[in-house]
Design a protein around this motif. Structure first.
Motif, short mmCIF file in Angstrom:
data_model
loop_
_atom_site.label_atom_id
_atom_site.label_comp_id
_atom_site.label_asym_id
_atom_site.label_seq_id
_atom_site.Cartn_x
_atom_site.Cartn_y
_atom_site.Cartn_z
N LYS A 1 39.83 37.19 29.60
CA LYS A 1 40.49 37.82 28.46
C LYS A 1 41.37 36.79 27.78
N ARG A 2 41.07 36.53 26.49
CA ARG A 2 41.84 35.58 25.70
C ARG A 2 42.56 36.31 24.57
N TYR A 3 43.78 35.86 24.31
CA TYR A 3 44.53 36.28 23.13
C TYR A 3 44.80 35.03 22.32
N GLU A 4 43.93 34.76 21.35
CA GLU A 4 43.99 33.51 20.57
C GLU A 4 43.95 32.31 21.52
N ASP A 5 45.05 31.56 21.64
CA ASP A 5 45.02 30.37 22.49
C ASP A 5 45.58 30.63 23.89
N ILE A 6 45.85 31.90 24.21
CA ILE A 6 46.38 32.25 25.53
C ILE A 6 45.27 32.91 26.36
N ILE A 7 45.07 32.41 27.57
CA ILE A 7 44.10 33.00 28.49
C ILE A 7 44.87 33.85 29.50
N ALA A 8 44.75 35.17 29.35
CA ALA A 8 45.48 36.08 30.23
C ALA A 8 44.76 36.24 31.57
N VAL A 9 43.43 36.30 31.52
CA VAL A 9 42.60 36.40 32.73
C VAL A 9 41.48 35.38 32.59
N ASN A 10 41.28 34.60 33.64
CA ASN A 10 40.33 33.49 33.53
C ASN A 10 39.23 33.59 34.58
N GLU A 11 38.02 33.93 34.15
CA GLU A 11 36.84 33.97 35.01
C GLU A 11 37.11 34.70 36.32
N MET A 12 37.58 35.93 36.20
CA MET A 12 37.93 36.74 37.36
C MET A 12 36.68 37.32 38.02
N ASN A 13 36.47 37.01 39.28
CA ASN A 13 35.41 37.60 40.08
C ASN A 13 36.07 38.38 41.21
N LEU A 14 35.91 39.69 41.15
CA LEU A 14 36.64 40.56 42.08
C LEU A 14 35.75 41.71 42.51
N GLU A 15 35.62 41.92 43.80
CA GLU A 15 34.81 43.01 44.35
C GLU A 15 35.73 43.92 45.14
N ILE A 16 35.83 45.19 44.71
CA ILE A 16 36.64 46.20 45.40
C ILE A 16 35.69 47.25 45.96
N ARG A 17 35.76 47.48 47.25
CA ARG A 17 34.78 48.33 47.92
C ARG A 17 35.11 49.81 47.76
N ASP A 18 34.10 50.65 48.05
CA ASP A 18 34.29 52.09 48.04
C ASP A 18 35.43 52.49 48.97
N GLY A 19 36.34 53.31 48.47
CA GLY A 19 37.40 53.86 49.30
C GLY A 19 38.49 52.88 49.69
N GLU A 20 38.51 51.70 49.09
CA GLU A 20 39.46 50.67 49.47
C GLU A 20 40.76 50.81 48.67
N PHE A 21 41.87 50.44 49.30
CA PHE A 21 43.17 50.36 48.63
C PHE A 21 43.47 48.88 48.44
N VAL A 22 43.38 48.40 47.21
CA VAL A 22 43.58 46.99 46.91
C VAL A 22 44.79 46.84 46.00
N CYS A 23 45.70 45.95 46.37
CA CYS A 23 46.86 45.65 45.52
C CYS A 23 46.62 44.34 44.78
#
Length: 404
Positions: free
Chosen positions: A11-33
Motif C-alpha cells: 500500500k503506497r500513499y504517493e511517495d510513502i510505503i505504508a505496507v511493503n510486500e506483506m505476505n501473511l497467512e492466518i489460519r482458521d480459528g487463529e487469534f493473531v496479533c
C-alpha cells in the motif's frame, strides 16, 4: 471460521510505503496479533483486510475467495475499533441490532441474535440502557456484541482496549480470550501493547516500517527473535544490546569479552551485536541460577527501581551514570546493562558488583543487517575452559521466525 491470506500486499500513499510486500497467512480459528510501533503499518494492514483500504498491489483472500476488490460488507468480516462509536441516542439493544436492521433481518431473528450476543459478552439486563449509563468496559462489550450478531467469518479488532484504564484492560484481555474460545472464530487484533499480544494470541506478527519481521507463537518471538528489531520490541524492559567484534576466541566488546568457538556460527560478519535480557543477568553470588555462566563482568550499580515483584538495577560498566535514561535507552547504551533481581536481594546503589550472563540465553545479531545469528552460546563454549563455569549445557536453538 476462515483463513486469511495476504499475498505480496503493498500500500503506497504517493511517495510513502505504508505496507511493503506483506505476505501473511492466518489460519482458521487463529487469534493473531499485529504488533509494532506507531506508524509501522499494522492498522493499514488491518484496513486492507477489512476492505476499508484498497491495496496498491497484491491480493487479499478470505476463505477461498479473493476479496481484494470486494466492498467491506461482502467480505464476511466484522470490525471493532478503538473508538467504540456507539449511537448515544439508541439503547443497547438498538446499538447491537443496528446492522441487522439495516439488512432487513426478521424481527424474531434479530431478537434471537441480540440475546445470544448479549449472553456471550455478559450484558444481561442492560439491553434497555443507553450508552451514557454504562461503564467503559460495558460499552466495549456492546461494541463487541454488535460485531458478534453478524456472525462473521473473521473478527478484526483495532486497539479496542486502548481507551480503557489499566485494570479494565487486563480484565477485558481475559474476556476476549474467553470469547475466542467460545466463538471458535478467526480473530485479527491490532495493538502496540506487547502484553496484550503475548497473553492473548496464538501467534504474533511483528511489523516494522511496513514489513513483516516475524510471525510466530509469543514465546518463540521472545526466546528466538528473528532479528534485532523483534528482540528489542518484544519484552519489557527491552533486551540489552552491546556491540562487539567476533575474533577467534569469541566476542570482544569495549567492556567485557565472551569466550566461545565462533567457527560454527552461520555468519560471515565480524561486527556483531550481543543481546541479553535483564532476567538473564545474575549477580555472581547467585550464578547457580543460570544454566551456563559467562565470564565475570565487573560493574557498579547506578539506579535501583523496586517494582514489587522484582528490582530493576541499572549497571554501569565504566562508572558513568544512567541518570535521566529510560529503561529502553539504558538497555541499548554500550556502557550500561539493565538487570532484574528478586525483590528481597540485598543490594544498594553505587555498589561494586560482579555479574555473569547466562550463556544459554545470549543472542547474537549481525550489526549491519540485524539478522539473528544464534540464540544461546552455551553449546559453542562446551569445549572451552572451566572459566565458563557451566552447570549444564543448553543446545543452541535455531530461529523459528519468518522474516524479511
Amino acid at each position: 471460521m476462515a483463513r486469511v491470506h495476504l499475498d505480496d500486499v503493498t500500500k503506497r500513499y504517493e511517495d510513502i510505503i505504508a505496507v511493503n510486500e506483506m505476505n501473511l497467512e492466518i489460519r482458521d480459528g487463529e487469534f493473531v496479533c499485529l504488533v509494532g510501533p506507531s506508524g509501522c503499518g499494522k492498522s493499514t494492514t488491518m484496513e486492507t483486510i477489512a476492505g476499508l483500504t484498497k491495496p496498491t498491489e497484491g491480493t487479499v483472500t478470505i476463505g477461498e475467495t479473493d476479496v481484494t476488490t470486494l466492498p467491506p460488507k461482502d467480505r464476511g468480516v466484522s470490525m471493532v475499533f478503538q473508538n467504540i462509536a456507539l449511537f448515544p441516542h439508541m439503547d443497547v439493544y438498538d446499538n447491537i441490532s443496528f446492522g441487522l436492521r439495516l439488512r432487513k433481518f426478521d424481527k424474531d431473528e434479530i431478537d434471537r441474535r441480540v440475546q445470544e450476543a448479549s449472553d456471550v459478552v455478559q450484558l444481561e439486563g442492560m439491553l434497555d440502557r443507553e450508552p451514557n449509563e454504562l461503564s467503559g468496559g460495558q460499552q466495549q462489550r456492546v461494541a463487541i456484541a454488535r460485531a458478534i450478531v453478524r456472525k462473521p467469518d473473521v473478527f478484526l479488532m483495532d486497539e479496542p482496549l486502548a481507551n480503557l484504564d489499566a485494570k479494565l484492560r487486563v480484565h477485558m484481555r481475559t474476556e476476549l480470550q474467553r470469547l475466542h474460545k467460545q466463538l471458535d472464530t478467526t480473530i485479527i487484533y491490532v495493538t502496540h501493547d506487547q502484553a496484550e499480544a503475548m497473553t492473548m494470541s496464538d501467534r504474533i506478527a511483528v511489523i516494522n516500517a511496513g514489513e513483516l519481521q516475524q510471525i510466530d507463537p509469543p514465546l518463540v518471538c521472545y526466546n528466538e527473535p528473528a532479528n534485532r528489531f523483534v528482540a528489542g520490541f518484544i519484552g519489557s524492559p527491552s533486551m540489552n544490546f552491546v556491540e562487539g567484534e567476533l575474533t577467534g576466541d569469541g566476542l570482544t566488546t569495549d567492556h567485557f569479552d565472551l569466550e566461545f568457538d565462533p567457527t560454527d556460527l552461520d555468519t560471515a560478519a565480524d561486527d556483531v551485536t550481543m543481546g541479553v535480557r535483564p532476567e538473564d543477568i545474575y549477580l555472581e553470588r547467585e550464578a547457580d541460577s543460570a544454566t551456563s555462566t559467562s565470564e565475570t563482568i565487573e560493574a557498579r550499580t547506578d539506579v535501583l527501581e523496586p517494582m514489587g515483584d522484582e528490582i530493576f538495577i541499572y549497571l554501569s560498566l565504566d562508572g558513568a551514570s544512567s541518570e535521566m535514561m529510560t529503561s529502553d535507552e539504558a538497555s541499548t547504551a554500550s556502557n550500561q546493562l539493565l538487570m532484574s533481581v528478586d525483590p528481597d536481594t540485598e543490594i544498594e546503589a553505587d555498589e561494586s558488583v560482579s555479574v555473569v550472563l547466562d550463556r544459554s540465553k545470549i543472542h547474537l545479531f549481525e550489526t549491519a543487517s540485524g539478522t539473528a545469528i544464534t540464540h544461546g552460546i552455551a553449546a559453542l563454549s562446551a569445549q572451552q575452559s572451566p572459566a565458563a563455569g557451566s552447570s549444564g549445557v543448553a543446545p543452541e536453538a535455531e530461529s523459528g521466525g519468518q522474516h524479511e
